[in-house]
Design a protein around this motif. Structure first.
Motif, short mmCIF file in Angstrom:
data_model
loop_
_atom_site.label_atom_id
_atom_site.label_comp_id
_atom_site.label_asym_id
_atom_site.label_seq_id
_atom_site.Cartn_x
_atom_site.Cartn_y
_atom_site.Cartn_z
N GLY A 70 37.30 42.16 40.23
CA GLY A 70 37.53 42.16 38.79
C GLY A 70 38.37 40.98 38.34
N ASP A 71 39.17 41.20 37.31
CA ASP A 71 40.01 40.15 36.73
C ASP A 71 41.26 39.96 37.59
OD1 ASP A 71 41.57 38.47 35.20
OD2 ASP A 71 41.54 39.70 33.39
N LYS A 72 41.30 38.87 38.34
CA LYS A 72 42.43 38.63 39.24
C LYS A 72 43.73 38.42 38.48
CE LYS A 72 39.91 36.86 43.25
NZ LYS A 72 38.64 37.44 42.83
N GLY A 73 43.63 38.06 37.21
CA GLY A 73 44.83 37.87 36.41
C GLY A 73 45.56 39.17 36.11
N ARG A 74 44.86 40.30 36.24
CA ARG A 74 45.46 41.61 36.01
C ARG A 74 45.83 42.32 37.32
NH1 ARG A 74 45.01 43.50 30.84
NH2 ARG A 74 45.66 45.53 31.67
N ALA A 75 45.54 41.69 38.44
CA ALA A 75 45.72 42.33 39.75
C ALA A 75 47.19 42.46 40.11
CB ALA A 75 44.98 41.55 40.83
N TYR A 76 47.54 43.56 40.77
CA TYR A 76 48.90 43.73 41.30
C TYR A 76 49.18 42.66 42.34
CZ TYR A 76 52.54 45.79 44.27
OH TYR A 76 53.67 45.99 45.02
N ASP A 77 48.25 42.47 43.26
CA ASP A 77 48.34 41.44 44.29
C ASP A 77 46.97 40.76 44.34
OD1 ASP A 77 48.35 39.94 46.63
OD2 ASP A 77 49.34 41.47 47.86
N PRO A 78 46.86 39.52 43.91
CA PRO A 78 45.54 38.88 43.83
C PRO A 78 44.84 38.72 45.17
CG PRO A 78 47.29 37.28 43.41
CD PRO A 78 47.93 38.64 43.40
N MET A 79 45.56 38.96 46.27
CA MET A 79 44.95 38.84 47.59
C MET A 79 44.42 40.17 48.14
SD MET A 79 44.76 35.77 48.41
CE MET A 79 44.22 36.06 50.10
N ALA A 80 44.77 41.30 47.52
CA ALA A 80 44.39 42.62 48.04
C ALA A 80 43.10 43.10 47.38
CB ALA A 80 45.51 43.62 47.81
N GLY A 81 42.20 43.71 48.16
CA GLY A 81 40.86 44.02 47.68
C GLY A 81 40.62 45.45 47.27
N GLY A 82 41.63 46.32 47.30
CA GLY A 82 41.43 47.71 46.89
C GLY A 82 41.72 47.93 45.43
N GLY A 83 41.62 49.20 45.00
CA GLY A 83 41.91 49.55 43.62
C GLY A 83 41.06 50.70 43.14
N THR A 84 40.83 50.75 41.84
CA THR A 84 40.05 51.83 41.25
C THR A 84 39.04 51.28 40.25
OG1 THR A 84 41.52 52.25 39.36
CG2 THR A 84 42.02 53.40 41.41
N SER A 85 37.96 52.03 40.06
CA SER A 85 37.01 51.76 38.99
C SER A 85 36.88 53.01 38.14
CB SER A 85 35.65 51.34 39.56
OG SER A 85 35.17 52.29 40.50
N THR A 86 36.54 52.81 36.88
CA THR A 86 36.36 53.93 35.94
C THR A 86 34.96 53.86 35.38
OG1 THR A 86 38.72 53.96 35.40
CG2 THR A 86 37.22 55.02 33.84
N LEU A 87 34.27 55.00 35.41
CA LEU A 87 32.88 55.08 34.97
C LEU A 87 32.69 56.25 34.02
CD1 LEU A 87 33.00 54.76 38.39
CD2 LEU A 87 30.63 54.12 37.97
N GLN A 88 31.84 56.07 33.03
CA GLN A 88 31.36 57.19 32.22
C GLN A 88 29.92 57.44 32.63
OE1 GLN A 88 31.30 56.60 27.98
NE2 GLN A 88 30.35 58.57 27.58
N VAL A 89 29.63 58.67 33.04
CA VAL A 89 28.30 59.00 33.55
C VAL A 89 27.80 60.30 32.92
CG1 VAL A 89 28.73 57.84 35.75
CG2 VAL A 89 29.19 60.28 35.54
N THR A 90 26.49 60.48 32.91
CA THR A 90 25.91 61.75 32.48
C THR A 90 26.05 62.76 33.60
OG1 THR A 90 23.68 61.41 33.34
CG2 THR A 90 24.20 60.43 31.18
#
Length: 470
Positions: A111-131
């Motif tokens: 995603g946006d590395k400018g918002r990352a806690y640590d720009p070198m780390a590859g984990g995190g979360t995604s948010t989805l709206q689904v049926t």
């Protein structure tokens, strides 16, 4: 979405859990006998592409969605290692899913590395709206730059708390994977709040500890956050974080609170990872962790750093568990899973790591302080290394397995009946693929679950739930 709808959605996702009367009795008989709650499992084709990924009872269907390598709405790539997840009520009967990605190593943020806690780390979360049939309406990154986001928990004020299952950082030696920690820019091993309606602020709750967190379960009556620790090669603990202000009143989880670790009254460092007597029950107390966010000097080994918080608790008498993973709180009871707890059954091979059993389910009553053994696996073919957990509207637990052989979604009813609901079709070249992140959507129509794999994905399952124990 307003706060009342958030609270309603969390209840819908959690269901109605009871005291699991009869489970201890089943354990006294050597473990509840498997039952065919919905009938035999059969291979079912994925409605997305026609491939067989799951074996399900008759009448159930599913669709996979948002696989690794797919694209979010902003055009960025979906990372892999889908893990813990929660469903919240969205508009028009949809579900809002917040999903972890358990990515390790200094591989760069998605995603946006400018918002990352640590720009070198590859984990995190995604948010989805689904049926409720697994069709993606919108999706995007919601937290990036974290690491090893294993599980977490839904919060009643409209948020997901995600947990880092590591203590990696530039101040700590490399972990089992061999990734170069000197490339990281921030310490890891914290919990983070992820709101539903905006990207996360990427601020760790440091007072909730730096240790290999797994799950977070919120008790609305007290405002406490119960935390599990999955310390693979060493003893693990059961914790609670007491924020400085009730989170539902504050509208968010505040740093600056107190971290404690559970202990058994009158039995210092009680080893609960071992096989338990049927119906085992313990009076408990809590010991304070004086230094929840330890500062490491001289780059200690990862094995030393990963035990720094737990050792403080055990020195004060805290109880010993084996690999605490999934947790869910409802009606004043926190149900949590010890993946390798229990005794090694005759004919079974002890798993690697700390703990030699095939799994325990514990129940902690927040109102009485009583800890009870809800279930202990009698052998691997009945229950094999349970991991994430959720609960249905009827009060039946859904257990995601992380076993050595075939992996199942299994149910554990309040009467102590354990049964197979779904089996994962083996993935060629990925023997470690497993179920994770099970969560019921609004109204209980759909069970959303992840396949955690190198090329993981999410799945929506629906069908005649009323015919069985879910």
């Amino acid at each position: 979405m307003d706060r009342r709808r958030f609270i309603t959605s969390v209840v819908a996702a959690a269901g109605v859990a009871g005291p699991f009367a009869g489970v201890a009795c089943a354990g006294a008989q050597g473990g509840a006998k498997p039952v065919r709650a919905y009938g035999p499992l059969r291979p079912v084709k994925d409605l997305r592409d026609g491939k067989v990924r799951l074996h399900l009872p008759g009448g159930f269907k599913y669709r996979s969605f948002s696989p690794a390598g797919d694209r979010f709405g902003d055009g960025s790539a979906v990372p892999g290692r889908h893990d813990g997840m929660a469903a919240f009520a969205g508009p028009g009967g949809s579900a809002v899913l917040v999903r972890n990605h358990e990515v390790n190593g200094p591989v760069g943020a998605f995603g946006d590395k400018g918002r990352a806690y640590d720009p070198m780390a590859g984990g995190g979360t995604s948010t989805l709206q689904v049926t409720r049939y697994g069709e993606v309406i919108k999706s995007g990154p919601s937290l990036s730059g974290t690491m090893m986001n294993c599980s977490g928990g839904p919060m009643s004020w409209g948020a997901w708390v995600t947990c880092e299952e590591t203590v990696n950082g530039p101040d700590v030696g490399d972990d089992f994977s061999g990734g170069d920690n000197s490339k990281l820019t921030r310490p890891h091993g914290y919990i983070f709040e992820v709101p539903l309606d905006r990207p996360a602020a990427a601020r760790p709750i440091r007072s909730a500890g730096r240790f290999p967190h797994e799950s977070a379960a919120f008790d609305p009556s007290t405002g406490a956050i119960y935390l599990t620790e999955d310390n693979f090669g060493f003893p693990s603990g059961f914790y609670r974080y007491l924020p400085p202000r009730h989170p539902a009143v504050a509208g968010r989880l505040l740093d600056g609170g107190r971290l404690q670790m559970l202990a058994v009254k009158g039995a210092k460092r009680k080893d609960l990872s071992e096989g338990q007597e049927p119906g085992a029950s313990y009076a408990t107390t809590w010991v304070d962790i004086d230094e929840p966010d330890p500062r490491f000097m001289g780059t200690p080994s990862n094995d030393d750093a990963v035990q720094a918080v737990g050792r403080q608790g055990r020195a004060a008498g805290a109880a010993i568990f084996s690999r605490l993973e999934g947790a869910v709180c409802h009606q004043g009871t926190v149900y949590f899973v010890s993946t390798q707890g229990g005794a090694t059954a005759s004919g079974d091979t002890p798993p690697d790591g700390f703990g030699k059993g095939r799994g325990q389910v514990w129940a902690y009553e927040t109102w009485s302080g009583r800890l009870k053994l809800a279930y202990e696996s009698p052998r691997s073919e009945v229950l094999d290394l349970p991991d994430n957990v959720t609960v249905s509207r009827r009060g039946t637990l859904v257990l995601c397995e992380d076993g050595d052989g075939a992996n199942y979604l299994r149910g554990l009813s309040r009467a102590g009946k354990i049964f197979d609901f779904c089996r994962l079709e083996p993935i060629p070249g990925d023997a470690g693929a497993e179920f994770a992140g099970s969560t019921f959507g609004p109204g209980g129509h759909t069970l959303y679950v992840n396949i955690q794999a190198e090329h993981g994905m999410s799945i929506a399952i629906w069908g005649p739930w009323e015919k069985g124990l879910f």
